[in-house]
Design an enzyme around this catalytic site. Structure first.
Site, PDB file in Angstrom:
ATOM      1  N   TYR A   1      -1.795   1.370  11.172  1.00  0.00           N
ATOM      2  CA  TYR A   1      -1.150   0.422  12.074  1.00  0.00           C
ATOM      3  C   TYR A   1      -1.993   0.394  13.350  1.00  0.00           C
ATOM      4  CZ  TYR A   1       2.302  -1.750  15.138  1.00  0.00           C
ATOM      5  OH  TYR A   1       2.923  -2.583  16.040  1.00  0.00           O
TER       6      TYR A   1
ATOM      7  N   ASP B   1      -1.366  -2.916   8.907  1.00  0.00           N
ATOM      8  CA  ASP B   1      -1.360  -3.984   9.890  1.00  0.00           C
ATOM      9  C   ASP B   1      -2.520  -3.719  10.831  1.00  0.00           C
ATOM     10  OD1 ASP B   1      -0.969  -5.702  12.010  1.00  0.00           O
ATOM     11  OD2 ASP B   1       1.181  -5.339  12.157  1.00  0.00           O
TER      12      ASP B   1
END
Length: 170
Positions: A107, A146
């Protein structure tokens, strides 16, 4: 092996909205979650507990960031972070080693509004790349997560007004 990755933007919130059923319909062997915003002791869920191999990397700051890998396949080894304390406090990376590859769940931090964190983001990029290169020297690497970046204008709702904003900085 079937891998699934999902930014859940709050694990506890999405668990109550049918997440388990949605994931089970995909029949993954490994599930990588980003932006979990929770610690293991905060998540009392039978579906999560049913995964035999779990690798949590929550952020030090409560309710912020965090990644999790759930696996039905036993990993050869696991690790959290990238070995840089200044980056590892935010719970952004966890890695499982399997027979033929490393799986890295990430992330990535964004540059924030008005790019106030752009310098940090650039440091992060260099450190994360160095981590991946080290793993890749041993065996292939699969990166998921992400990455907080848009590659092309087509990846954004309003590309013209998003230039020089977090996630779409030339």
């Amino acid at each position: 092996m079937k891998l699934v990755s999902w930014n859940v933007n709050g694990l506890r919130a999405i668990l109550g909205k049918g997440m388990g059923d949605a994931v089970e319909a995909l029949e993954p062997d490994v599930l990588c979650l980003q932006e979990i915003k929770a610690r293991p002791e905060q998540v009392n869920d039978l579906w999560i507990s049913s995964w035999p191999h779990q690798l949590w990397n929550p952020a030090e700051k409560a309710g912020y960031s965090g990644v999790l890998i759930l696996s039905r396949v036993r990993p050869l080894s696991t690790s959290v972070g990238i070995g840089w304390p200044e980056h590892d406090r935010e719970g952004r990376v966890c890695t499982m080693e399997f027979e033929g590859f490393y799986l890295v769940n990430c992330y990535t931090p964004n540059a924030q509004r008005e790019l106030t964190r752009l310098a940090y983001r650039m440091e992060w990029e260099d450190a994360f790349r160095a981590y991946l290169v080290t793993l890749d020297a041993k065996k292939p690497v699969i990166v998921c997560g992400d990455l907080n970046v848009a590659h092309a204008e087509i990846d954004l709702k309003n590309p013209k007004t998003n230039h020089r904003n977090a996630g779409f900085t030339d």
